[in-house]
Design a protein around this motif. Structure first.
Motif, PDB file in Angstrom:
ATOM      1  N   PHE A 258      -7.588  -1.022   1.599  1.00 11.88           N
ATOM      2  CA  PHE A 258      -7.402  -0.123   2.731  1.00 11.88           C
ATOM      3  C   PHE A 258      -7.952  -0.711   4.024  1.00 11.88           C
ATOM      4  O   PHE A 258      -7.335  -0.605   5.081  1.00 11.88           O
ATOM      5  N   SER A 259      -9.091  -1.346   3.937  1.00 17.58           N
ATOM      6  CA  SER A 259      -9.746  -1.867   5.146  1.00 17.58           C
ATOM      7  C   SER A 259      -9.009  -3.067   5.747  1.00 17.58           C
ATOM      8  O   SER A 259      -9.367  -3.530   6.831  1.00 17.58           O
ATOM      9  N   ASP A 260      -7.983  -3.562   5.066  1.00 18.23           N
ATOM     10  CA  ASP A 260      -7.158  -4.638   5.631  1.00 18.23           C
ATOM     11  C   ASP A 260      -6.120  -4.116   6.610  1.00 18.23           C
ATOM     12  O   ASP A 260      -5.479  -4.899   7.312  1.00 18.23           O
ATOM     13  N   TYR A 261      -5.948  -2.792   6.647  1.00 19.78           N
ATOM     14  CA  TYR A 261      -4.862  -2.194   7.412  1.00 19.78           C
ATOM     15  C   TYR A 261      -5.361  -1.377   8.594  1.00 19.78           C
ATOM     16  O   TYR A 261      -6.276  -0.564   8.456  1.00 19.78           O
ATOM     17  N   SER A 262      -4.684  -1.583   9.721  1.00 21.90           N
ATOM     18  CA  SER A 262      -4.777  -0.600  10.790  1.00 21.90           C
ATOM     19  C   SER A 262      -3.916   0.586  10.374  1.00 21.90           C
ATOM     20  O   SER A 262      -2.900   0.426   9.684  1.00 21.90           O
ATOM     21  N   MET A 263      -4.327   1.785  10.826  1.00 17.15           N
ATOM     22  CA  MET A 263      -3.634   2.996  10.405  1.00 17.15           C
ATOM     23  C   MET A 263      -3.158   3.786  11.620  1.00 17.15           C
ATOM     24  O   MET A 263      -3.788   3.754  12.690  1.00 17.15           O
ATOM     25  N   GLY A 264      -2.080   4.525  11.414  1.00 22.86           N
ATOM     26  CA  GLY A 264      -1.556   5.320  12.518  1.00 22.86           C
ATOM     27  C   GLY A 264      -0.918   6.606  12.036  1.00 22.86           C
ATOM     28  O   GLY A 264      -0.607   6.768  10.849  1.00 22.86           O
ATOM     29  N   TRP A 265      -0.761   7.517  12.977  1.00 17.72           N
ATOM     30  CA  TRP A 265      -0.023   8.751  12.755  1.00 17.72           C
ATOM     31  C   TRP A 265       1.145   8.797  13.743  1.00 17.72           C
ATOM     32  O   TRP A 265       0.971   8.538  14.934  1.00 17.72           O
TER      33      TRP A 265
ATOM     34  N   ASN B 195     -10.680   5.474   1.249  1.00 20.36           N
ATOM     35  CA  ASN B 195      -9.287   5.032   1.446  1.00 20.36           C
ATOM     36  C   ASN B 195      -8.433   6.111   2.096  1.00 20.36           C
ATOM     37  O   ASN B 195      -7.278   6.358   1.694  1.00 20.36           O
ATOM     38  N   THR B 196      -8.986   6.758   3.101  1.00 24.56           N
ATOM     39  CA  THR B 196      -8.320   7.894   3.713  1.00 24.56           C
ATOM     40  C   THR B 196      -8.416   7.835   5.233  1.00 24.56           C
ATOM     41  O   THR B 196      -9.469   7.471   5.774  1.00 24.56           O
ATOM     42  N   VAL B 197      -7.321   8.212   5.884  1.00 22.87           N
ATOM     43  CA  VAL B 197      -7.311   8.368   7.334  1.00 22.87           C
ATOM     44  C   VAL B 197      -7.012   9.834   7.638  1.00 22.87           C
ATOM     45  O   VAL B 197      -6.280  10.497   6.897  1.00 22.87           O
TER      46      VAL B 197
ATOM     47  N   VAL C 285       0.850  -1.183   0.000  1.00 26.93           N
ATOM     48  CA  VAL C 285       0.000   0.000   0.000  1.00 26.93           C
ATOM     49  C   VAL C 285       0.894   1.245   0.000  1.00 26.93           C
ATOM     50  O   VAL C 285       1.921   1.273   0.671  1.00 26.93           O
ATOM     51  N   GLN C 286       0.493   2.238  -0.788  1.00 29.42           N
ATOM     52  CA  GLN C 286       1.213   3.513  -0.831  1.00 29.42           C
ATOM     53  C   GLN C 286       0.380   4.575  -0.116  1.00 29.42           C
ATOM     54  O   GLN C 286      -0.852   4.574  -0.222  1.00 29.42           O
ATOM     55  N   LEU C 287       1.082   5.449   0.611  1.00 30.68           N
ATOM     56  CA  LEU C 287       0.407   6.439   1.442  1.00 30.68           C
ATOM     57  C   LEU C 287       0.878   7.840   1.080  1.00 30.68           C
ATOM     58  O   LEU C 287       2.078   8.067   0.877  1.00 30.68           O
TER      59      LEU C 287
ATOM     60  N   ALA D   6      -4.071   9.611   2.126  1.00 33.46           N
ATOM     61  CA  ALA D   6      -4.762   8.817   1.123  1.00 33.46           C
ATOM     62  C   ALA D   6      -3.943   7.569   0.801  1.00 33.46           C
ATOM     63  O   ALA D   6      -2.733   7.654   0.585  1.00 33.46           O
ATOM     64  N   ALA D   7      -4.607   6.436   0.769  1.00 34.13           N
ATOM     65  CA  ALA D   7      -3.949   5.161   0.493  1.00 34.13           C
ATOM     66  C   ALA D   7      -4.319   4.658  -0.891  1.00 34.13           C
ATOM     67  O   ALA D   7      -5.444   4.871  -1.370  1.00 34.13           O
TER      68      ALA D   7
END
Length: 121
Positions: free
Chosen positions: A28-35, A76-78, A1-3, A22-23
């Protein structure tokens, strides 16, 4: 995945910013996301994480009550909504993705480029 992160800038103390990430190239829903964030001369810090569904979140103590992480799996956005910003929030902010749990900061493997947040009067 590219971010791809965006939304940084210069803001006065007490102000707000919303970062977006944006991913592409993956489910996208396969991934947990973080900052994460990193200030000059300091180690990288895990600021916030969100589960795949968005139902669970983690916040570092210094941002609790001020920052809100959210995601839109259809887009596809966090996001990272940052309110009541302080000079000590100044850093490069990075979004990241992991197939592991959202709170396991060491297991984030996919990284976007940083977006600079500067809090100053």
């Amino acid at each position: 995945v590219q971010l791809q992160a965006s939304g940084g800038g210069l803001v006065q103390p007490g102000g707000s910013l919303r970062l977006s990430c944006a991913a592409s190239g993956g489910t996208f829903s396969d991934y947990s996301m973080g900052w994460f964030r990193q200030a000059p001369g300091k180690e990288r810090e895990f600021v916030a994480g969100i589960s795949r569904s968005g139902g669970s979140t983690y916040y570092e103590d210094s941002v609790k009550g001020r920052f809100t992480i959210s995601r839109d799996n259809a887009k596809n956005t966090v996001y990272l909504q940052m309110n009541s910003l302080k000079p000590e929030d100044t850093a490069a902010y990075y979004c990241a993705a992991t197939i592991s749990s959202y709170y396991r900061s060491a297991l984030y493997k996919h990284w976007g480029q940083g977006t600079q947040v500067t809090v100053s009067s």
